[in-house]
Design a protein around this motif. Structure first.
Motif, PDB file in Angstrom:
ATOM      1  N   TRP A 148      27.705 -51.885  -1.119  1.00 17.45           N
ATOM      2  CA  TRP A 148      26.457 -52.090  -0.462  1.00 17.45           C
ATOM      3  C   TRP A 148      27.059 -51.389   0.965  1.00 17.45           C
ATOM      4  O   TRP A 148      27.828 -51.606   1.327  1.00 17.45           O
ATOM      5  CB  TRP A 148      26.202 -53.357  -0.156  1.00 17.45           C
ATOM      6  CG  TRP A 148      24.888 -53.975   0.719  1.00 17.45           C
ATOM      7  CD1 TRP A 148      23.824 -53.955   0.331  1.00 17.45           C
ATOM      8  CD2 TRP A 148      25.190 -53.935   1.951  1.00 17.45           C
ATOM      9  NE1 TRP A 148      22.713 -53.959   1.301  1.00 17.45           N
ATOM     10  CE2 TRP A 148      23.518 -54.058   2.481  1.00 17.45           C
ATOM     11  CE3 TRP A 148      26.059 -53.665   3.036  1.00 17.45           C
ATOM     12  CZ2 TRP A 148      23.290 -53.998   3.883  1.00 17.45           C
ATOM     13  CZ3 TRP A 148      25.665 -53.836   4.479  1.00 17.45           C
ATOM     14  CH2 TRP A 148      24.201 -53.928   4.785  1.00 17.45           C
ATOM     15  N   THR A 149      25.719 -50.682   1.450  1.00 15.15           N
ATOM     16  CA  THR A 149      26.011 -50.080   2.707  1.00 15.15           C
ATOM     17  C   THR A 149      24.575 -50.324   3.329  1.00 15.15           C
ATOM     18  O   THR A 149      23.545 -50.419   2.457  1.00 15.15           O
ATOM     19  CB  THR A 149      26.369 -48.719   2.954  1.00 15.15           C
ATOM     20  OG1 THR A 149      25.541 -47.792   2.165  1.00 15.15           O
ATOM     21  CG2 THR A 149      27.933 -48.480   2.150  1.00 15.15           C
ATOM     22  N   PRO A 150      24.294 -50.122   4.931  1.00 14.02           N
ATOM     23  CA  PRO A 150      22.901 -50.030   5.044  1.00 14.02           C
ATOM     24  C   PRO A 150      22.045 -49.019   4.509  1.00 14.02           C
ATOM     25  O   PRO A 150      20.938 -49.082   4.374  1.00 14.02           O
ATOM     26  CB  PRO A 150      23.128 -49.881   6.740  1.00 14.02           C
ATOM     27  CG  PRO A 150      24.491 -50.324   6.903  1.00 14.02           C
ATOM     28  CD  PRO A 150      25.293 -50.209   5.888  1.00 14.02           C
ATOM     29  N   ASN A 151      22.857 -47.917   4.021  1.00 14.00           N
ATOM     30  CA  ASN A 151      22.201 -46.614   3.258  1.00 14.00           C
ATOM     31  C   ASN A 151      21.884 -46.749   1.742  1.00 14.00           C
ATOM     32  O   ASN A 151      21.245 -46.284   1.065  1.00 14.00           O
ATOM     33  CB  ASN A 151      22.592 -45.582   3.491  1.00 14.00           C
ATOM     34  CG  ASN A 151      22.510 -45.158   5.179  1.00 14.00           C
ATOM     35  OD1 ASN A 151      21.632 -45.566   5.805  1.00 14.00           O
ATOM     36  ND2 ASN A 151      23.551 -44.533   5.494  1.00 14.00           N
ATOM     37  N   ASN A 152      22.631 -47.914   1.157  1.00 12.40           N
ATOM     38  CA  ASN A 152      22.674 -48.220  -0.237  1.00 12.40           C
ATOM     39  C   ASN A 152      22.369 -49.755  -0.494  1.00 12.40           C
ATOM     40  O   ASN A 152      23.452 -50.633  -0.871  1.00 12.40           O
ATOM     41  CB  ASN A 152      23.983 -47.830  -0.805  1.00 12.40           C
ATOM     42  CG  ASN A 152      24.004 -47.731  -2.208  1.00 12.40           C
ATOM     43  OD1 ASN A 152      22.882 -47.977  -2.909  1.00 12.40           O
ATOM     44  ND2 ASN A 152      25.294 -47.561  -2.827  1.00 12.40           N
ATOM     45  N   LEU A 153      21.219 -49.986  -0.160  1.00 13.98           N
ATOM     46  CA  LEU A 153      20.709 -51.438  -0.347  1.00 13.98           C
ATOM     47  C   LEU A 153      20.757 -52.021  -1.796  1.00 13.98           C
ATOM     48  O   LEU A 153      20.972 -52.996  -1.937  1.00 13.98           O
ATOM     49  CB  LEU A 153      19.390 -51.510   0.310  1.00 13.98           C
ATOM     50  CG  LEU A 153      19.279 -51.320   1.908  1.00 13.98           C
ATOM     51  CD1 LEU A 153      17.941 -51.372   2.471  1.00 13.98           C
ATOM     52  CD2 LEU A 153      20.431 -52.113   2.573  1.00 13.98           C
TER      53      LEU A 153
END
Length: 116
Positions: free
Chosen positions: A27-32
């Motif tokens: 999870w990252t802010p770009n990979n929700l």
């Protein structure tokens, strides 16, 4: 989560050891829609002993042992002067059906903090 995954994907033990999934599907802010939780580089959420959101289905179906025996017919054995004979075949750990990504879904754990 088994110990192998804990050692490779969570902060605290081997900081530079990450699985391919941890590097590219966390999870990252770009990979929700990631399949794994955030990978942190500090003593925080993913640290040992702190509950986190990484839960994996560990259900499985396993054929651990099977033994098959066949008793040869006595009329066939009389020709070679044997009164009775039984032949066995045995198999161990023949297959495991699971969606579990770890080494073994049956693995146990010694510490609840490992999440095993």
């Amino acid at each position: 989560m088994e110990s192998v995954k804990w050692h490779t994907d969570f902060y605290g033990t081997h900081d530079n050891a990450k699985s391919k999934a941890a590097l590219y599907d966390s999870w990252t802010p770009n990979n929700l829609n990631a399949s794994l939780p955030i990978q942190e580089v500090s003593d925080n959420f993913s640290r040992t002993g702190v509950p986190n959101s990484y839960v994996e289905d560990g259900s499985y179906l396993r054929l651990k042992q099977i033994t098959i025996g066949y008793t040869l017919p006595t009329n066939a054995l009389q020709k070679i002067r044997i009164s009775n004979m039984r032949v066995y075949a045995q198999g161990l750990n023949l297959f495991t059906l699971t969606g579990y990504s770890g080494l073994d879904p049956e693995i146990g754990g010694r510490a609840p903090s490992y999440g095993m």
